[in-house]
Motif scaffolding. Structure first.
Motif, mmCIF file in Angstrom:
data_model
loop_
_atom_site.group_PDB
_atom_site.id
_atom_site.type_symbol
_atom_site.label_atom_id
_atom_site.label_comp_id
_atom_site.label_asym_id
_atom_site.label_seq_id
_atom_site.Cartn_x
_atom_site.Cartn_y
_atom_site.Cartn_z
ATOM 1 N N ALA A 191 35.696 16.866 -34.040
ATOM 2 C CA ALA A 191 34.114 17.432 -33.147
ATOM 3 C C ALA A 191 33.118 17.302 -33.430
ATOM 4 O O ALA A 191 32.321 16.896 -32.270
ATOM 5 N N LYS A 192 32.930 17.011 -34.283
ATOM 6 C CA LYS A 192 31.870 15.282 -34.639
ATOM 7 C C LYS A 192 32.258 14.392 -33.738
ATOM 8 O O LYS A 192 30.867 13.479 -33.094
ATOM 9 N N PHE A 193 33.138 14.011 -33.420
ATOM 10 C CA PHE A 193 33.745 12.540 -32.148
ATOM 11 C C PHE A 193 32.954 13.077 -30.999
ATOM 12 O O PHE A 193 32.143 12.578 -30.317
ATOM 13 N N GLY A 194 32.939 14.522 -30.303
ATOM 14 C CA GLY A 194 31.926 14.638 -29.238
ATOM 15 C C GLY A 194 30.684 14.154 -28.790
ATOM 16 O O GLY A 194 30.546 14.614 -28.008
ATOM 17 N N LEU A 195 29.752 14.118 -30.255
ATOM 18 C CA LEU A 195 28.538 13.402 -30.066
ATOM 19 C C LEU A 195 29.179 12.381 -29.416
ATOM 20 O O LEU A 195 28.079 11.278 -29.177
ATOM 21 N N CYS A 196 30.214 11.695 -29.765
ATOM 22 C CA CYS A 196 30.407 9.831 -29.156
ATOM 23 C C CYS A 196 30.586 10.133 -27.966
ATOM 24 O O CYS A 196 30.482 8.615 -27.257
ATOM 25 N N ARG A 197 31.359 10.456 -28.463
ATOM 26 C CA ARG A 197 32.218 10.607 -26.835
ATOM 27 C C ARG A 197 31.640 9.901 -24.971
ATOM 28 O O ARG A 197 32.170 9.640 -24.257
ATOM 29 N N SER A 198 30.400 10.996 -25.631
ATOM 30 C CA SER A 198 29.947 10.530 -24.255
ATOM 31 C C SER A 198 29.440 8.499 -23.452
ATOM 32 O O SER A 198 29.716 8.984 -22.969
ATOM 33 N N CYS A 199 29.736 8.853 -24.594
ATOM 34 C CA CYS A 199 29.225 6.878 -24.794
ATOM 35 C C CYS A 199 30.504 5.755 -25.068
ATOM 36 O O CYS A 199 30.314 5.276 -24.555
ATOM 37 N N HIS A 200 31.703 6.571 -25.474
ATOM 38 C CA HIS A 200 32.129 5.725 -26.320
ATOM 39 C C HIS A 200 34.036 6.019 -25.838
ATOM 40 O O HIS A 200 34.339 7.531 -26.034
ATOM 41 N N THR A 201 35.183 5.614 -26.045
ATOM 42 C CA THR A 201 36.329 6.434 -26.067
ATOM 43 C C THR A 201 36.752 5.332 -27.666
ATOM 44 O O THR A 201 36.348 4.268 -27.832
ATOM 45 N N ILE A 202 38.148 6.398 -27.530
ATOM 46 C CA ILE A 202 39.046 5.128 -28.595
ATOM 47 C C ILE A 202 40.250 4.823 -28.578
ATOM 48 O O ILE A 202 40.899 4.802 -29.442
ATOM 49 N N THR A 203 40.746 5.123 -27.137
ATOM 50 C CA THR A 203 42.440 4.730 -27.006
ATOM 51 C C THR A 203 42.423 3.267 -26.893
ATOM 52 O O THR A 203 41.158 2.358 -26.673
ATOM 53 N N PRO A 204 43.554 2.941 -26.972
ATOM 54 C CA PRO A 204 43.938 0.988 -26.770
ATOM 55 C C PRO A 204 43.375 0.988 -25.583
ATOM 56 O O PRO A 204 43.864 1.742 -24.591
ATOM 57 N N ASP A 205 43.003 -0.396 -25.330
ATOM 58 C CA ASP A 205 42.684 -0.732 -23.743
ATOM 59 C C ASP A 205 41.542 0.535 -23.250
ATOM 60 O O ASP A 205 41.511 0.452 -21.790
ATOM 61 N N GLY A 206 41.504 1.669 -23.772
ATOM 62 C CA GLY A 206 39.869 2.247 -23.565
ATOM 63 C C GLY A 206 38.923 1.151 -22.769
ATOM 64 O O GLY A 206 38.911 0.891 -23.346
ATOM 65 N N ALA A 207 37.880 2.133 -22.253
ATOM 66 C CA ALA A 207 37.090 1.202 -21.163
ATOM 67 C C ALA A 207 36.047 2.011 -22.035
ATOM 68 O O ALA A 207 35.666 2.575 -22.973
ATOM 69 N N LEU B 269 36.308 1.915 -28.966
ATOM 70 C CA LEU B 269 36.198 1.576 -30.129
ATOM 71 C C LEU B 269 37.665 1.504 -31.433
ATOM 72 O O LEU B 269 37.591 0.476 -32.084
ATOM 73 N N HIS B 270 38.468 0.664 -30.518
ATOM 74 C CA HIS B 270 39.880 1.220 -30.537
ATOM 75 C C HIS B 270 40.195 0.093 -31.416
ATOM 76 O O HIS B 270 39.729 -1.178 -30.889
ATOM 77 N N GLY B 271 40.251 -0.246 -32.684
ATOM 78 C CA GLY B 271 40.502 -1.354 -33.833
ATOM 79 C C GLY B 271 39.407 -2.109 -34.024
ATOM 80 O O GLY B 271 38.918 -3.077 -34.152
ATOM 81 N N VAL B 272 38.491 -1.184 -34.353
ATOM 82 C CA VAL B 272 36.751 -1.265 -34.443
ATOM 83 C C VAL B 272 37.179 -1.994 -36.287
ATOM 84 O O VAL B 272 36.871 -3.079 -36.382
#
Length: 125
Positions: free
Chosen positions: A27-43, A50-53
């Motif tokens: 739910a808190k990642f909802g604050l981040c989701r408009s600017c960040h993706t977290i999937t492998p090879d995400g845009a 942030l995948h693999g960060v």
């Protein structure tokens, strides 16, 4: 990854992340989701994927234009650095382009970090 696998991975993290609330973290990642993706090879978006960060030196995504402050920071992302960053990014690293005000509540940051650890492929040392 199944919920049971996520919970097993969560349990392998050091305290306090091993007892975090993944649903609250999501739910808190909802604050981040408009600017960040977290999937492998995400845009990359306004912010980098942030995948693999975890365990990576800051500003390593070659397809993203970072601030000089972040490029020169020497930060290696771990839970402690991310906690300080998420508390108030602009104070933690003056000159960052990240305009996010931060997550004030420490428990919310713990839950968010644990969620990111699970969802971005972090393997505990």
């Amino acid at each position: 990854m199944s919920d049971a696998e996520k919970q097993a991975l969560l349990a392998s993290f050091p305290a306090p992340y091993n007892t975090a609330d993944l649903a609250n973290g999501e739910a808190k990642f909802g604050l981040c989701r408009s600017c960040h993706t977290i999937t492998p090879d995400g845009a990359n978006m306004t912010g980098p994927n942030l995948h693999g960060v975890f365990g990576q030196k800051a500003a390593q995504n070659a397809k993203f234009r970072y601030s000089d402050a972040l490029k020169n920071s020497g930060i290696v992302w771990d839970a402690n650095h991310l906690d300080e960053w998420l508390a108030k990014p602009m104070t933690y690293l003056p000159g960052t382009k990240m305009s996010f005000a931060g997550v004030k509540d420490a428990k919310d940051r713990t839950d968010l970090i644990a969620y990111l650890m699970v969802e971005t492929g972090h393997k505990p040392q």
